[in-house]
Design a protein around this motif. Structure first.
Motif, PDB file in Angstrom:
ATOM      1  N   CYS A 117       0.831  -1.208   0.000  1.00 43.97           N
ATOM      2  CA  CYS A 117       0.000   0.000   0.000  1.00 43.97           C
ATOM      3  C   CYS A 117       0.864   1.256   0.000  1.00 43.97           C
ATOM      4  CB  CYS A 117      -0.947  -0.008   1.199  1.00 43.97           C
ATOM      5  SG  CYS A 117      -2.195  -1.310   1.101  1.00 43.97           S
ATOM      6  N   TRP A 118       1.948   1.242   0.773  1.00 37.14           N
ATOM      7  CA  TRP A 118       2.868   2.381   0.797  1.00 37.14           C
ATOM      8  C   TRP A 118       3.457   2.628  -0.596  1.00 37.14           C
ATOM      9  CZ3 TRP A 118       8.079   2.630  -0.418  1.00 37.14           C
ATOM     10  CH2 TRP A 118       8.740   3.810  -0.082  1.00 37.14           C
ATOM     11  N   LEU A 119       3.865   1.547  -1.248  1.00 37.85           N
ATOM     12  CA  LEU A 119       4.516   1.659  -2.550  1.00 37.85           C
ATOM     13  C   LEU A 119       3.568   2.141  -3.644  1.00 37.85           C
ATOM     14  CD1 LEU A 119       7.105   1.106  -4.249  1.00 37.85           C
ATOM     15  CD2 LEU A 119       6.206  -1.210  -4.607  1.00 37.85           C
ATOM     16  N   THR A 120       2.345   1.619  -3.653  1.00 37.38           N
ATOM     17  CA  THR A 120       1.436   1.822  -4.784  1.00 37.38           C
ATOM     18  C   THR A 120       0.324   2.847  -4.564  1.00 37.38           C
ATOM     19  OG1 THR A 120      -0.024   0.058  -4.031  1.00 37.38           O
ATOM     20  CG2 THR A 120       1.767  -0.564  -5.549  1.00 37.38           C
ATOM     21  N   GLY A 121      -0.036   3.067  -3.304  1.00 38.98           N
ATOM     22  CA  GLY A 121      -1.169   3.949  -3.026  1.00 38.98           C
ATOM     23  C   GLY A 121      -2.498   3.224  -2.948  1.00 38.98           C
ATOM     24  N   TYR A 122      -2.502   1.922  -3.183  1.00 42.49           N
ATOM     25  CA  TYR A 122      -3.730   1.147  -3.009  1.00 42.49           C
ATOM     26  C   TYR A 122      -4.060   1.049  -1.522  1.00 42.49           C
ATOM     27  CZ  TYR A 122      -3.496  -0.753  -7.801  1.00 42.49           C
ATOM     28  OH  TYR A 122      -3.474  -0.905  -9.159  1.00 42.49           O
ATOM     29  N   SER A 123      -5.340   0.861  -1.216  1.00 45.92           N
ATOM     30  CA  SER A 123      -5.748   0.569   0.157  1.00 45.92           C
ATOM     31  C   SER A 123      -5.640  -0.948   0.365  1.00 45.92           C
ATOM     32  CB  SER A 123      -7.193   1.012   0.392  1.00 45.92           C
ATOM     33  OG  SER A 123      -8.084   0.185  -0.354  1.00 45.92           O
ATOM     34  N   LYS A 124      -5.664  -1.362   1.624  1.00 46.79           N
ATOM     35  CA  LYS A 124      -5.638  -2.808   1.913  1.00 46.79           C
ATOM     36  C   LYS A 124      -6.842  -3.501   1.269  1.00 46.79           C
ATOM     37  CE  LYS A 124      -3.170  -3.943   6.013  1.00 46.79           C
ATOM     38  NZ  LYS A 124      -3.254  -4.343   7.418  1.00 46.79           N
ATOM     39  N   LYS A 125      -7.982  -2.826   1.291  1.00 49.89           N
ATOM     40  CA  LYS A 125      -9.189  -3.405   0.693  1.00 49.89           C
ATOM     41  C   LYS A 125      -9.014  -3.588  -0.816  1.00 49.89           C
ATOM     42  CE  LYS A 125     -14.181  -2.822   0.120  1.00 49.89           C
ATOM     43  NZ  LYS A 125     -14.151  -3.641  -1.048  1.00 49.89           N
ATOM     44  N   GLN A 126      -8.424  -2.606  -1.475  1.00 46.80           N
ATOM     45  CA  GLN A 126      -8.208  -2.723  -2.919  1.00 46.80           C
ATOM     46  C   GLN A 126      -7.270  -3.893  -3.235  1.00 46.80           C
ATOM     47  OE1 GLN A 126      -6.962   1.430  -3.251  1.00 46.80           O
ATOM     48  NE2 GLN A 126      -8.522   1.725  -4.860  1.00 46.80           N
ATOM     49  N   VAL A 127      -6.214  -4.035  -2.455  1.00 50.82           N
ATOM     50  CA  VAL A 127      -5.287  -5.159  -2.667  1.00 50.82           C
ATOM     51  C   VAL A 127      -6.039  -6.476  -2.471  1.00 50.82           C
ATOM     52  CG1 VAL A 127      -3.228  -6.322  -1.790  1.00 50.82           C
ATOM     53  CG2 VAL A 127      -3.227  -3.830  -2.048  1.00 50.82           C
ATOM     54  N   ALA A 128      -6.825  -6.564  -1.406  1.00 51.42           N
ATOM     55  CA  ALA A 128      -7.603  -7.781  -1.144  1.00 51.42           C
ATOM     56  C   ALA A 128      -8.594  -8.055  -2.277  1.00 51.42           C
ATOM     57  CB  ALA A 128      -8.329  -7.663   0.193  1.00 51.42           C
ATOM     58  N   ASP A 129      -9.214  -7.003  -2.801  1.00 52.40           N
ATOM     59  CA  ASP A 129     -10.161  -7.159  -3.913  1.00 52.40           C
ATOM     60  C   ASP A 129      -9.470  -7.739  -5.151  1.00 52.40           C
ATOM     61  OD1 ASP A 129     -12.264  -6.216  -2.384  1.00 52.40           O
ATOM     62  OD2 ASP A 129     -12.285  -4.218  -3.304  1.00 52.40           O
ATOM     63  N   TYR A 130      -8.223  -7.306  -5.417  1.00 50.57           N
ATOM     64  CA  TYR A 130      -7.490  -7.820  -6.574  1.00 50.57           C
ATOM     65  C   TYR A 130      -7.101  -9.281  -6.406  1.00 50.57           C
ATOM     66  CZ  TYR A 130      -7.109  -3.353  -9.016  1.00 50.57           C
ATOM     67  OH  TYR A 130      -7.380  -2.205  -9.716  1.00 50.57           O
ATOM     68  N   LEU A 131      -7.051  -9.752  -5.175  1.00 47.96           N
ATOM     69  CA  LEU A 131      -6.774 -11.178  -4.958  1.00 47.96           C
ATOM     70  C   LEU A 131      -7.982 -12.029  -5.322  1.00 47.96           C
ATOM     71  CD1 LEU A 131      -4.737 -10.972  -1.658  1.00 47.96           C
ATOM     72  CD2 LEU A 131      -3.887 -11.655  -3.914  1.00 47.96           C
ATOM     73  N   VAL A 132      -9.170 -11.425  -5.269  1.00 41.12           N
ATOM     74  CA  VAL A 132     -10.406 -12.131  -5.628  1.00 41.12           C
ATOM     75  C   VAL A 132     -10.790 -11.845  -7.084  1.00 41.12           C
ATOM     76  CG1 VAL A 132     -12.861 -12.376  -5.097  1.00 41.12           C
ATOM     77  CG2 VAL A 132     -11.203 -12.071  -3.238  1.00 41.12           C
ATOM     78  N   ASN A 133     -10.825 -10.572  -7.429  1.00 46.02           N
ATOM     79  CA  ASN A 133     -11.159 -10.136  -8.791  1.00 46.02           C
ATOM     80  C   ASN A 133      -9.843  -9.827  -9.484  1.00 46.02           C
ATOM     81  OD1 ASN A 133     -13.982 -10.112  -8.119  1.00 46.02           O
ATOM     82  ND2 ASN A 133     -13.567  -8.236  -7.006  1.00 46.02           N
ATOM     83  N   ASP A 134      -9.283 -10.822 -10.073  1.00 44.09           N
ATOM     84  CA  ASP A 134      -7.890 -10.790 -10.507  1.00 44.09           C
ATOM     85  C   ASP A 134      -7.566  -9.690 -11.511  1.00 44.09           C
ATOM     86  OD1 ASP A 134      -5.328 -11.690 -10.238  1.00 44.09           O
ATOM     87  OD2 ASP A 134      -5.544 -13.306 -11.681  1.00 44.09           O
ATOM     88  N   ILE A 135      -6.283  -9.361 -11.537  1.00 44.26           N
ATOM     89  CA  ILE A 135      -5.712  -8.385 -12.453  1.00 44.26           C
ATOM     90  C   ILE A 135      -4.330  -8.911 -12.838  1.00 44.26           C
ATOM     91  CG2 ILE A 135      -4.709  -7.033 -10.554  1.00 44.26           C
ATOM     92  CD1 ILE A 135      -5.273  -4.494 -12.183  1.00 44.26           C
ATOM     93  N   ALA A 136      -3.867  -8.530 -14.008  1.00 44.41           N
ATOM     94  CA  ALA A 136      -2.503  -8.904 -14.409  1.00 44.41           C
ATOM     95  C   ALA A 136      -1.518  -8.145 -13.512  1.00 44.41           C
ATOM     96  CB  ALA A 136      -2.257  -8.550 -15.872  1.00 44.41           C
ATOM     97  N   TYR A 137      -0.403  -8.787 -13.208  1.00 48.81           N
ATOM     98  CA  TYR A 137       0.586  -8.197 -12.301  1.00 48.81           C
ATOM     99  C   TYR A 137       1.084  -6.845 -12.826  1.00 48.81           C
ATOM    100  CZ  TYR A 137       4.081  -8.568  -8.559  1.00 48.81           C
ATOM    101  OH  TYR A 137       4.837  -8.380  -7.427  1.00 48.81           O
ATOM    102  N   GLY A 138       1.348  -6.762 -14.111  1.00 51.64           N
ATOM    103  CA  GLY A 138       1.778  -5.493 -14.693  1.00 51.64           C
ATOM    104  C   GLY A 138       0.719  -4.421 -14.564  1.00 51.64           C
ATOM    105  N   ASP A 139      -0.534  -4.789 -14.789  1.00 50.17           N
ATOM    106  CA  ASP A 139      -1.631  -3.830 -14.678  1.00 50.17           C
ATOM    107  C   ASP A 139      -1.815  -3.347 -13.242  1.00 50.17           C
ATOM    108  OD1 ASP A 139      -2.119  -3.936 -17.391  1.00 50.17           O
ATOM    109  OD2 ASP A 139      -3.730  -5.423 -17.204  1.00 50.17           O
ATOM    110  N   PHE A 140      -1.545  -4.221 -12.282  1.00 55.17           N
ATOM    111  CA  PHE A 140      -1.619  -3.816 -10.880  1.00 55.17           C
ATOM    112  C   PHE A 140      -0.719  -2.602 -10.639  1.00 55.17           C
ATOM    113  CE2 PHE A 140       0.111  -4.033  -6.540  1.00 55.17           C
ATOM    114  CZ  PHE A 140      -1.059  -3.965  -5.800  1.00 55.17           C
ATOM    115  N   PHE A 141       0.471  -2.626 -11.193  1.00 57.61           N
ATOM    116  CA  PHE A 141       1.405  -1.509 -11.009  1.00 57.61           C
ATOM    117  C   PHE A 141       1.071  -0.336 -11.928  1.00 57.61           C
ATOM    118  CE2 PHE A 141       3.682  -5.045  -9.172  1.00 57.61           C
ATOM    119  CZ  PHE A 141       4.178  -4.487  -8.006  1.00 57.61           C
ATOM    120  N   LEU A 142       0.659  -0.615 -13.151  1.00 63.40           N
ATOM    121  CA  LEU A 142       0.295   0.471 -14.078  1.00 63.40           C
ATOM    122  C   LEU A 142      -0.888   1.285 -13.561  1.00 63.40           C
ATOM    123  CD1 LEU A 142       0.636  -1.270 -17.557  1.00 63.40           C
ATOM    124  CD2 LEU A 142       2.068   0.584 -16.650  1.00 63.40           C
ATOM    125  N   ASN A 143      -1.823   0.625 -12.878  1.00 63.73           N
ATOM    126  CA  ASN A 143      -3.029   1.282 -12.391  1.00 63.73           C
ATOM    127  C   ASN A 143      -2.894   1.805 -10.963  1.00 63.73           C
ATOM    128  OD1 ASN A 143      -4.288   0.622 -14.812  1.00 63.73           O
ATOM    129  ND2 ASN A 143      -5.056  -1.312 -14.022  1.00 63.73           N
TER     130      ASN A 143
END
Length: 116
Positions: free
Chosen positions: A37-63
């Motif tokens: 979260c510190w590195l990317t600006g995502y919230s813990k909830k957003q990170v948890a959501d991406y573990l369920v509603n998947d995203i490509a690893y590159g897109d995680f950082f691009l977005n």
């Protein structure tokens, strides 16, 4: 050389590996989440959501909603390459997280890892 393979990898497959790496060294998932979260600006909830509603690893950082400006203070080697010298901006973002997880696994305090 392109790095399309790592960019297309599933976030929900890669992130748990980072957690396992840290937990093997006595660290916690909460610490991995805090670093991410510190590195990317995502919230813990957003990170948890991406573990369920998947995203490509590159897109995680691009977005990433708010890449931390202090991430540029991250230096050192990961996979034999100095993170500050990586020319591909997306690969550099990915390797920043790898480096932070390595620092955590090696016993560094969160304050030092987050460049406070």
């Amino acid at each position: 050389m392109t790095n399309n393979k790592i960019y297309k990898m599933s976030f929900s497959k890669v992130y748990p590996l980072l957690i396992v790496k840290a937990e093997k060294k006595g660290r916690t998932r909460d610490e991995i989440d805090e670093i991410t979260c510190w590195l990317t600006g995502y919230s813990k909830k957003q990170v948890a959501d991406y573990l369920v509603n998947d995203i490509a690893y590159g897109d995680f950082f691009l977005n990433a909603p708010g890449p931390n400006p202090n991430r540029k203070m991250i230096t050192g080697k990961i996979c034999g390459v100095r993170v500050e010298e990586i020319e591909d901006p997306l690969m550099q973002e990915i390797r920043y997280l790898d480096k932070l997880v390595d620092e955590l696994a090696k016993g560094k305090s969160i304050e030092k890892i987050l460049r406070k």
